[in-house]
Write an enzyme that holds these catalytic residues in place. Sequence first.
Site, mmCIF file in Angstrom:
data_model
loop_
_atom_site.group_PDB
_atom_site.id
_atom_site.type_symbol
_atom_site.label_atom_id
_atom_site.label_comp_id
_atom_site.label_asym_id
_atom_site.label_seq_id
_atom_site.Cartn_x
_atom_site.Cartn_y
_atom_site.Cartn_z
ATOM 1 N N LYS A 74 -17.646 -6.846 4.970
ATOM 2 C CA LYS A 74 -16.329 -7.469 5.076
ATOM 3 C C LYS A 74 -15.870 -7.354 6.519
ATOM 4 O O LYS A 74 -15.758 -6.245 7.042
ATOM 5 C CB LYS A 74 -15.364 -6.721 4.139
ATOM 6 C CG LYS A 74 -14.173 -7.529 3.691
ATOM 7 C CD LYS A 74 -13.460 -6.815 2.543
ATOM 8 C CE LYS A 74 -12.060 -7.333 2.351
ATOM 9 N NZ LYS A 74 -11.361 -6.628 1.268
ATOM 10 N N SER A 93 -2.716 -7.691 2.923
ATOM 11 C CA SER A 93 -3.049 -7.540 4.344
ATOM 12 C C SER A 93 -3.345 -8.901 4.961
ATOM 13 O O SER A 93 -2.992 -9.165 6.115
ATOM 14 C CB SER A 93 -4.267 -6.633 4.516
ATOM 15 O OG SER A 93 -3.992 -5.344 4.054
ATOM 16 N N ARG A 135 -1.857 -6.168 -8.451
ATOM 17 C CA ARG A 135 -0.757 -7.087 -8.168
ATOM 18 C C ARG A 135 -0.608 -8.144 -9.236
ATOM 19 O O ARG A 135 0.468 -8.431 -9.706
ATOM 20 C CB ARG A 135 -0.983 -7.798 -6.826
ATOM 21 C CG ARG A 135 -0.502 -7.025 -5.648
ATOM 22 C CD ARG A 135 -1.147 -7.502 -4.395
ATOM 23 N NE ARG A 135 -2.584 -7.281 -4.443
ATOM 24 C CZ ARG A 135 -3.389 -7.448 -3.433
ATOM 25 N NH1 ARG A 135 -2.922 -7.875 -2.301
ATOM 26 N NH2 ARG A 135 -4.677 -7.198 -3.551
ATOM 27 N N HIS A 190 0.843 -1.205 0.000
ATOM 28 C CA HIS A 190 0.000 0.000 0.000
ATOM 29 C C HIS A 190 0.877 1.254 0.000
ATOM 30 O O HIS A 190 0.614 2.207 -0.719
ATOM 31 C CB HIS A 190 -0.892 0.043 1.252
ATOM 32 C CG HIS A 190 -1.915 -1.048 1.336
ATOM 33 N ND1 HIS A 190 -2.130 -1.782 2.475
ATOM 34 C CD2 HIS A 190 -2.792 -1.523 0.424
ATOM 35 C CE1 HIS A 190 -3.096 -2.661 2.270
ATOM 36 N NE2 HIS A 190 -3.510 -2.530 1.027
HETATM 37 P P1 ADP Z 1 -9.654 -3.774 -0.863
HETATM 38 O O1 ADP Z 1 -10.411 -4.565 0.147
HETATM 39 O O2 ADP Z 1 -10.362 -2.538 -1.329
HETATM 40 O O3 ADP Z 1 -9.059 -4.554 -2.001
HETATM 41 P P2 ADP Z 1 -6.988 -3.556 0.200
HETATM 42 O O4 ADP Z 1 -6.581 -2.806 1.410
HETATM 43 O O5 ADP Z 1 -6.764 -5.017 0.195
HETATM 44 O O6 ADP Z 1 -8.477 -3.147 -0.007
HETATM 45 O O7 ADP Z 1 -6.277 -2.931 -1.065
HETATM 46 C C1 ADP Z 1 -6.437 -1.599 -1.450
HETATM 47 C C2 ADP Z 1 -5.807 -1.390 -2.811
HETATM 48 O O8 ADP Z 1 -4.406 -1.605 -2.735
HETATM 49 C C3 ADP Z 1 -6.307 -2.353 -3.899
HETATM 50 O O9 ADP Z 1 -6.368 -1.631 -5.125
HETATM 51 C C4 ADP Z 1 -5.230 -3.406 -3.963
HETATM 52 O O10 ADP Z 1 -5.170 -4.015 -5.232
HETATM 53 C C5 ADP Z 1 -4.001 -2.562 -3.682
HETATM 54 N N1 ADP Z 1 -2.905 -3.366 -3.125
HETATM 55 C C6 ADP Z 1 -2.930 -4.159 -2.042
HETATM 56 N N2 ADP Z 1 -1.729 -4.756 -1.843
HETATM 57 C C7 ADP Z 1 -0.920 -4.319 -2.844
HETATM 58 C C8 ADP Z 1 0.442 -4.577 -3.227
HETATM 59 N N3 ADP Z 1 1.190 -5.445 -2.542
HETATM 60 N N4 ADP Z 1 0.923 -3.963 -4.322
HETATM 61 C C9 ADP Z 1 0.132 -3.110 -5.028
HETATM 62 N N5 ADP Z 1 -1.146 -2.834 -4.735
HETATM 63 C C10 ADP Z 1 -1.678 -3.416 -3.667
#
Ligand code: ADP
Length: 164
Positions: A41, A130, A92, A17
């Site tokens: 969620k 996460s 990703r 992030h």
């Molecule tokens: P959500 O539940 O909205 O997917 P996340 O917190 O899991 O929320 O992710 C928020 C955003 O960050 C999403 O667009 C996700 O694809 C991106 N993201 C999460 N981890 C990574 C990573 N390791 N590299 C790039 N983008 C990421």
Amino acid sequence: MKIAVYPGSFDPVTMGHMDIIRRGAQMFDKLVVSVLINTNKKSLFTMEERVELLKKSVEGAGLTNVEVSSFSGLLADYTEQIGACTIVRGLRAVTDFENEFQLALINRKLNPNADTVFLVTSAENMYLSSSLVREVGSFGGDISEFVPPEVIGQVTARLVNKAE
Ligand code: ADP
């Protein structure tokens, strides 16, 4: 002023992030990182904790044009409300694509004034999520490479407590 919003669960914030936040902050005058309050969620960290972890990480990274907030309801409405013209999301792998593609289309339909841009992950963060942090941390594994240095202690303590 070009404002973008980077929405997500951030449960908790990871180095993946932070990479997207850092790069997004360079592209816009202001980047609003916003914790989505999603009642469907189940999250491990509360909304307040997620916001606090993000604030500490953003401050530690010295990103002065990044703001942290939270919102519930429709992202399209929130985007309009804060005057953002762009939604930033990270990609990703191909597995992220279908869902993200659908979300981007829906959001544009609901708010034609905002477009979604995708930032491709840095190779070293490709596997990072996460849920992986929650899993490794709850079994006492070392998560220091996965979460921002400013919050390692807080996230580790919380995950270990949760597991006990
Ligand atoms: P959500 O539940 O909205 O997917 P996340 O917190 O899991 O929320 O992710 C928020 C955003 O960050 C999403 O667009 C996700 O694809 C991106 N993201 C999460 N981890 C990574 C990573 N390791 N590299 C790039 N983008 C990421």
